[in-house]
Design an enzyme around this catalytic site. Structure first.
Site, PDB file in Angstrom:
ATOM      1  CB  SER A  19      -0.956  -0.032   1.190  1.00 13.36           C
ATOM      2  OG  SER A  19      -1.964   0.936   1.052  1.00 13.36           O
ATOM      3  CG  ASP A  63      -6.747  -2.566  -3.977  1.00 13.76           C
ATOM      4  OD1 ASP A  63      -7.542  -1.932  -3.262  1.00 13.76           O
ATOM      5  OD2 ASP A  63      -5.533  -2.652  -3.739  1.00 13.76           O
ATOM      6  CG  HIS A  74      -5.532  -2.374  -0.213  1.00 16.88           C
ATOM      7  ND1 HIS A  74      -4.714  -1.987  -1.261  1.00 16.88           N
ATOM      8  CD2 HIS A  74      -5.013  -1.777   0.895  1.00 16.88           C
ATOM      9  CE1 HIS A  74      -3.760  -1.190  -0.814  1.00 16.88           C
ATOM     10  NE2 HIS A  74      -3.916  -1.056   0.495  1.00 16.88           N
TER      11      HIS A  74
END
Length: 737
Positions: free
Chosen positions: A607, A682, A714
């Site tokens: 991320s 995602d 995600h």
């Protein structure tokens, strides 16, 4: 000759023994060390060898002498009543087998005469769910199904115990339990247009909220937030699987784009009237929190401007909708919204407690109902991280802070006067607290880097009453593994900034050898990886790499948390710049160590960490050889309004802040080995980020490796996914680092 059993005898025997015996003895010790097992991927991801136990589902009961806890018995959920002081189970409160319900969550009303249980719960996004709900009469054991078994969200019992409010299909509903009569409060709810009583995607993700309605203290009104997302642009994801992949479209406001228009409303159950609350004439705002004060006709709410550098607290008349500004806080960067809801109205109706970082560190403040400051209760060059409880009767406030060290979390109590501060959890490490509503007891979830979680019950004075979980089985298993110790360190960058880090060396570390180093990074605003607490599966993957001969390290760059406002806000308007400099400085620090192979330093992250690892490899191409980026942001232009604009302003106001530190802008600098991984499903950091980075890398004629996970979100998990992901990353590191 036998090896002596105690240390004294051993020393004496060694003194008397020949040099040959010493050689044989040391060889024996070496063989014993070699007998310890190395951590394997199978241990971490298939066998769950290092999974720690905890105490889950604790709900304090009204009299303060008991708490309830959900356990599994015979394959069915069971809620039991536990005596706080003895730890003895005194009753079964909810029996899933007897009810015929395989419920996953439960809650009691205020007098514990009714329970609300949920079955068949399914996740929507990170915090939102829907399921089938039942109300159970605790006296008779009878259950009442809500909405004929249709899936609903956020079912909440009224304070007077007679009703349940919930959200279904973007509308707010109410059911009278005595008659089972359902009232549809709002009728304009529509997918991708209007939401009543539930948060839109971006509020849920970035303001940590999903339910957006609240009962008044007397149960006669319901306040709710309405989201009009009609003009918010849609994001489209393809869901792979069927012959013709399906389109999933949802409203996602990317930086600089239109947000939902939000408004606050109050439904009066008696008149069935819906009153809009005056939140000002400006439409491009955020309304991230609503609270009822102790006055059943007074609603409080927080308003933020679009750039989030001005926070206003209002009090509103719930009948007329008129509102009054109580206090306002402004910043040249941004005003931090308390995600822990550190705003509490006192029962005397005369004051409230809140936290703010306006003096440079987050601290506790006491205000009158007109907003006037009564007192700053805590102060100093350290952060309050959570307001746990306010004991009005004894004029005490309980909180968690990083006063001892940014690497620690301890539990404290202080008087309303700001005096007599006392540490209730003196042991160094990380303490997570669950305190009883009457402030008589607390449960401490405590761990360090070297000790798995211990769960203990205490009196509010800190006195230990009972150990609830000590993870003895895990501690026993750990004894058979060769684990590297997580060592903390601090170093200074070229500009004199002190950064905290940790390093994990192999259990058989030899300072005369040269080791490759893999750095792990997240690095986002307010985050923290360098913390004295027990790690999870990711930490034990690092141990598996350490067992293969790698050193794993981590550095918390500027912008991270628990070190005050200036350190956290240093990256404002220029995300990625200082953080990357600091990660490169960390790599250079390790490159200077005699035991590090400076030609083999890598970095990985997920991320924001994937964003950081990408930038670090490209900009720091002279120090980093290899990087893995999982689900990275590659341009902040693709991320959502609330998070991105809080730290970067809008792309219209600050285009260079968006583009100068985008990995897409630095692809020409790539020299090392790069692995890019993303899930196509995602909903948070869109797969689009990786697609555009791949396109830029191709245009720059750069070779790299990439992998996508179909339909994974995600977190990239489900089925065999986690095993596959970490196996692939391990193989890549072995080949490329």
């Amino acid at each position: 000759m036998q090896i002596p059993k105690n240390t004294t005898d051993m020393i004496e025997s060694l003194k008397k023994a020949s040099s040959l015996f010493l050689i044989l003895f040391l060889a024996s010790v070496s063989l014993q060390a070699q007998a310890l097992k190395n951590v394997s991927l199978e241990d971490v991801f298939k066998k769950n060898t290092f999974a720690q136990k905890s105490v889950y589902g604790i709900n304090w009961m009204k009299d303060g002498k008991y708490y309830s806890s959900q356990v599994n018995r015979g394959g069915f959920p069971t809620v039991v009543k536990i005596n706080v002081t003895t730890g003895a189970e005194e009753a079964v409160l909810l029996d899933g087998r007897a009810l015929g319900l395989n419920f996953s969550s439960y809650s009691f009303n205020s007098d514990e005469s009714k329970a609300l249980v949920a079955t068949d719960v399914e996740s929507i996004y990170r915090r939102s769910t829907k399921g089938i709900f039942y109300v159970v009469d605790m006296a008779t054991g009878e259950k009442q199904q809500l909405m004929n078994g249709e899936k609903i969200s956020y079912a909440t019992l009224s304070p007077d115990n007679d009703k349940v409010a919930f959200v279904k299909d973007n509308n707010l509903y109410l059911v009278e339990l005595a008659t089972n009569q359902t009232t549809q409060i709002t009728k304009d709810g529509e997918w991708n247009k209007i939401i009543n009583g539930a948060a839109d995607w971006v509020y849920e993700e970035e303001f940590s909220m999903s339910q957006a309605f609240s009962w008044s203290p007397d149960g006669k009104k319901i306040a709710f937030i309405r989201f009009d997302e009609t003009d918010v642009p849609e994001f489209n994801m393809q869901l792979w699987g069927p012959l013709y992949p399906a389109d999933y479209r949802f409203k996602y406001p990317k930086a600089g784009e239109k947000n939902a228009e939000v408004s606050i409303h109050v439904y009066d159950l008696a008149s069935k009237n819906i009153q809009k609350v005056d939140a000002g004439s400006e439409k491009d705002i955020y309304l991230p929190r609503i609270y009822w004060t102790k006055d059943a006709n007074q609603l409080a709410f927080i308003r933020l401007n679009r750039l989030q550098n001005k926070l206003d607290l209002f009090h509103a008349n719930a009948t007329t909708g008129s509102s009054k500004l109580i206090l306002s806080e402004e910043s040249e960067t941004y005003v931090d919204l308390d995600y822990n809801d550190n705003l509490q109205y006192l029962s005397d109706g005369k004051s409230f407690i809140r936290t703010s970082e306006k003096d440079g560190y987050k601290h506790i403040y006491h205000h009158g109902m007109d907003g006037s400051l009564i007192r700053q209760i805590t102060s100093g060059a350290w952060e309050v991280t959570e307001l746990v409880g306010v004991d009005e009767k004894n004029k005490k406030i309980y909180f968690v802070s990083a006063e001892a060290s940014p690497l620690e979390r301890n539990f404290y109590v202080i008087d309303f006067s700001g005096k007599n501060k006392k540490t209730l959890t003196p042991l160094a490490g990380t303490h997570r607290i669950n305190m009883s509503p009457d402030h008589r007891f607390f449960i401490d979830y405590y761990s360090t880097t070297e000790m798995p979680q211990i769960v203990t019950l205490h009196e509010s004075s800190g006195k230990l009453l009972k150990s609830l979980e000590e993870n003895e089985e895990l501690k026993e298993r750990l004894q058979s593994f060769a684990l590297g110790k997580k060592e903390f360190f601090t170093f200074s960058t070229v500009d004199g900034t002190a950064l905290n880090g940790y390093v994990i060396k192999p259990a058989d570390f030899d300072p005369n050898k040269k080791y490759p180093v893999l750095m792990y990074v997240y690095g986002g605003p307010g985050s923290q990886n360098v913390l004295n607490s027990w790690g999870g599966a990711r930490d034990f993957w690092h141990q598996a790499l350490v067992a293969e001969g790698y050193i794993v390290a981590c550095v918390d760059n500027r912008g991270t948390g628990a070190r005050g406002r200036d350190f956290k806000h240093a990256t404002y308007a220029n995300l990625g710049k200082l953080e990357t400099i600091d990660q490169i400085e960390g790599a250079k620090y390790f490159a200077k160590q005699s035991y590090v192979d400076s030609s083999r330093i890598g970095i990985w992250g997920w991320s924001y960490g994937g964003y950081m690892s990408s930038l670090s490899l490209m900009i720091g191409n002279d120090v980093f050889k290899t990087a893995i980026a999982v689900a990275p942001v590659t341009t902040w232009r693709y991320y959502d309004t609330i998070y991105t604009e809080r730290y970067l302003q809008t792309p219209q106001l600050n285009p260079s802040g968006y583009d100068d530190n985008s990995p897409i802008s630095h692809v020409n600098k790539l020299k090392g080995n790069f692995l890019l991984i993303h899930g196509t499903g995602d909903d948070n950091v869109h797969f689009q980020n990786s697609v555009d980075l791949v396109d830029a890398l191709i245009a720059a004629d750069k070779q790299f490796e990439t992998f996508y996970y179909p339909n994974r979100n995600h977190g990239i998990y489900g089925g065999n996914t986690t095993w596959h992901l970490y196996s692939m990353m391990t193989d890549f590191l072995k080949r490329k680092l």
